[in-house]
Design an enzyme around this catalytic site. Structure first.
Site, PDB file in Angstrom:
ATOM      1  N   GLU A  71     -20.486 -18.216   4.638  1.00  0.00           N
ATOM      2  CA  GLU A  71     -20.290 -17.386   5.831  1.00  0.00           C
ATOM      3  C   GLU A  71     -20.584 -18.193   7.073  1.00  0.00           C
ATOM      4  O   GLU A  71     -21.204 -19.259   7.030  1.00  0.00           O
ATOM      5  CB  GLU A  71     -21.264 -16.213   5.826  1.00  0.00           C
ATOM      6  CG  GLU A  71     -21.138 -15.355   4.631  1.00  0.00           C
ATOM      7  CD  GLU A  71     -21.668 -13.959   4.889  1.00  0.00           C
ATOM      8  OE1 GLU A  71     -21.079 -13.238   5.707  1.00  0.00           O
ATOM      9  OE2 GLU A  71     -22.664 -13.614   4.251  1.00  0.00           O
TER      10      GLU A  71
ATOM     11  N   ARG B   6     -20.924   0.960   2.295  1.00  0.00           N
ATOM     12  CA  ARG B   6     -21.656  -0.308   2.141  1.00  0.00           C
ATOM     13  C   ARG B   6     -23.157  -0.088   2.294  1.00  0.00           C
ATOM     14  O   ARG B   6     -23.951  -0.720   1.572  1.00  0.00           O
ATOM     15  CB  ARG B   6     -21.152  -1.340   3.155  1.00  0.00           C
ATOM     16  CG  ARG B   6     -21.764  -2.719   2.921  1.00  0.00           C
ATOM     17  CD  ARG B   6     -21.137  -3.784   3.796  1.00  0.00           C
ATOM     18  NE  ARG B   6     -21.394  -3.540   5.208  1.00  0.00           N
ATOM     19  CZ  ARG B   6     -20.816  -4.215   6.194  1.00  0.00           C
ATOM     20  NH1 ARG B   6     -19.964  -5.187   5.924  1.00  0.00           N
ATOM     21  NH2 ARG B   6     -21.089  -3.937   7.454  1.00  0.00           N
TER      22      ARG B   6
ATOM     23  N   LYS C 128     -26.511  -5.648   3.047  1.00  0.00           N
ATOM     24  CA  LYS C 128     -26.865  -5.880   4.453  1.00  0.00           C
ATOM     25  C   LYS C 128     -28.344  -5.533   4.610  1.00  0.00           C
ATOM     26  O   LYS C 128     -28.706  -4.397   4.950  1.00  0.00           O
ATOM     27  CB  LYS C 128     -25.966  -5.042   5.364  1.00  0.00           C
ATOM     28  CG  LYS C 128     -25.892  -5.596   6.776  1.00  0.00           C
ATOM     29  CD  LYS C 128     -24.677  -5.074   7.503  1.00  0.00           C
ATOM     30  CE  LYS C 128     -24.717  -5.343   8.990  1.00  0.00           C
ATOM     31  NZ  LYS C 128     -24.607  -6.747   9.356  1.00  0.00           N
TER      32      LYS C 128
HETATM   33  N1  PLP Z   1     -21.388 -11.425   7.336  1.00  0.00           N
HETATM   34  C1  PLP Z   1     -22.612 -11.118   7.815  1.00  0.00           C
HETATM   35  C2  PLP Z   1     -23.775 -11.891   7.319  1.00  0.00           C
HETATM   36  C3  PLP Z   1     -22.759 -10.076   8.757  1.00  0.00           C
HETATM   37  O1  PLP Z   1     -23.959  -9.768   9.262  1.00  0.00           O
HETATM   38  C4  PLP Z   1     -21.626  -9.369   9.184  1.00  0.00           C
HETATM   39  C5  PLP Z   1     -21.756  -8.253  10.102  1.00  0.00           C
HETATM   40  O2  PLP Z   1     -21.867  -7.132   9.716  1.00  0.00           O
HETATM   41  C6  PLP Z   1     -20.382  -9.728   8.657  1.00  0.00           C
HETATM   42  C7  PLP Z   1     -20.298 -10.755   7.741  1.00  0.00           C
HETATM   43  C8  PLP Z   1     -19.148  -8.990   9.057  1.00  0.00           C
HETATM   44  O3  PLP Z   1     -19.084  -7.745   8.463  1.00  0.00           O
HETATM   45  P1  PLP Z   1     -18.348  -6.534   9.153  1.00  0.00           P
HETATM   46  O4  PLP Z   1     -16.959  -6.972   9.398  1.00  0.00           O
HETATM   47  O5  PLP Z   1     -18.429  -5.431   8.193  1.00  0.00           O
HETATM   48  O6  PLP Z   1     -19.083  -6.279  10.426  1.00  0.00           O
HETATM   49  C1  COI Z   2     -22.340  -6.960  12.838  1.00  0.00           C
HETATM   50  O1  COI Z   2     -21.280  -7.564  13.006  1.00  0.00           O
HETATM   51  O2  COI Z   2     -22.428  -5.738  12.885  1.00  0.00           O
HETATM   52  C2  COI Z   2     -23.582  -7.654  12.571  1.00  0.00           C
HETATM   53  O3  COI Z   2     -24.359  -7.153  11.859  1.00  0.00           O
HETATM   54  C3  COI Z   2     -23.816  -8.925  13.181  1.00  0.00           C
HETATM   55  C4  COI Z   2     -25.226  -9.212  13.600  1.00  0.00           C
HETATM   56  C5  COI Z   2     -25.542  -8.877  14.993  1.00  0.00           C
HETATM   57  C6  COI Z   2     -26.287  -8.965  12.632  1.00  0.00           C
END
Ligand code: PLP
Ligand code: COI
Length: 343
Positions: free
Chosen positions: A223, A85, A187
């Site tokens: 989200e 990612r 991200k």
């Molecule tokens: N959505 C956003 C905007 C996030 O910052 C995160 C965190 O990373 C997620 C979703 C969840 O993603 P992940 O499960 O890969 O941490």
């Molecule tokens: C994560 O779940 O890793 C996030 O990025 C959440 C947040 C603290 C930005």
């Protein structure tokens, strides 16, 4: 800031904050290639005052965790997915990709170098890892940099949403975090900058975070702050939003598989804010959020309560137990999800 020591921490009562641990991994991209990189002790970084990362937001980041098992060993959860990612995000911002095998290797090095900071099993706390790639050279016009830095720090963390497994309240916002065709799938810091104002308004009014709606109709759920949304329908389906402007969560990717395993008929579909009655339970999924039950969503002054405002629903709890069981090594998950770093 002085360096943290393991004895500084009350592991069972950690919040989600930064601590300056002894080691981080750092490498530089110069002359069209990534240097080997190494662990360094300095938590400060230095870059040109004209860097496009600070002027034009040319930066991407990741978030993943290391988990202490009951036998004292340490697990990583799908770090290769974070590496992939990060490269998709980097491509979107014209930044160089970093090989996924080197990314996973660097994560391992950071965890092992700081291993006495991986919180003990049973405290619920974990070691959070934050890879960051930024442009560091100088440009004035809007254009990409030529030199980059990748830095991966670690910090021990507790629950992201204050309630942990206690449901919390969310509220919709008139603000958008990302546009379709924008950078919502990546991200990148800019998405989070856009979320600061709505997020702080939600906190000031007593909510855990914002429910972002789609930027075109302001109807479909995108989200929940920094986590993806899921709902369990009264018919036993696991639904999560489909949209071109949400972050493809690795927790969601995993929970989609686990919900299938549990016979929950998962689907990624548009979910209208007017259809919350469909759901018996709702929750937030993410690395930081893990699986956090959503007690209620307030939309235009109307509050919709899901299963309960005080207790997690049974399916939410089952998903939480299965996911965290795999992460902390008390259950076996699908092949390749966990990397064992030993003790
Ligand atoms: N959505 C956003 C905007 C996030 O910052 C995160 C965190 O990373 C997620 C979703 C969840 O993603 P992940 O499960 O890969 O941490
Ligand atoms: C994560 O779940 O890793 C996030 O990025 C959440 C947040 C603290 C930005």
């Amino acid at each position: 800031m002085s360096k943290a020591k393991p004895t500084d921490f009350d592991w069972a009562n950690l919040d989600f904050s930064y601590h300056d641990l002894p080691f981080r991994f750092r490498t530089f991209y110069r002359n069209g290639r990534w240097e080997e990189g190494k662990l360094v002790t300095d938590s400060q970084i230095s870059l040109s005052e004209a860097s496009p990362s600070i002027h034009y937001g040319q930066q991407v980041f990741e978030g993943l965790k290391a988990y202490r098992r009951p036998d004292g060993g340490i697990n990583l959860f799908r770090p290769n997915e974070n590496g992939k990612r990060m490269n998709r995000s980097a491509k979107r911002l014209l930044m160089p990709e970093f090989p996924v095998d080197r990314f996973v290797e660097a994560i391992k090095q950071v965890v092992l170098a700081n291993k006495e900071f991986v919180p003990p099993y049973g405290t619920g706390a974990t070691l959070y890892l934050r890879p960051l790639m930024i442009a560091i050279d100088s440009v004035v016009g809007v254009q990409p940099g030529k030199e980059y830095m990748l830095n991966i720090y670690a910090t021990p963390v507790g629950p992201y949403f204050k309630g942990g497994l206690t449901p919390t309240a969310f509220v919709t916002s008139q603000y958008d975090r990302a546009a379709h065709g924008g950078t919502g799938r990546a991200k990148v810091g800019g998405n989070y900058a856009a979320s600061l104002l709505p997020g702080s308004k939600a906190h000031e009014t007593g909510y855990s975070d914002v429910v972002y709606l789609d930027p075109i109709h302001h109807e479909y759920i995108e989200e929940l702050g920094s986590a993806n949304f899921f709902g369990i329908t009264k018919l036993g389906q696991f639904l999560t939003p489909k949209s071109p402007s949400i972050l493809p969560s690795i927790t969601k990717l995993s929970v989609l598989d686990l919900s299938k395993e549990m016979g929950l008929k998962p689907a990624q579909v548009q979910i209208s804010i007017n259809d919350l009655d469909l759901f018996a339970e709702a929750g937030a999924m993410g690395t930081a959020a893990v699986i956090s039950p959503v007690g209620s969503i307030t939309n235009q002054g109307e509050k919709h309560v899901f299963y309960s405002e005080t207790e997690p629903g049974p399916i939410t709890l089952k998903l939480y137990n299965r996911l965290t069981g795999i992460q902390f090594g008390t259950e076996t998950g699908p092949e390749g999800w966990v990397i064992d770093l030993g003790k």
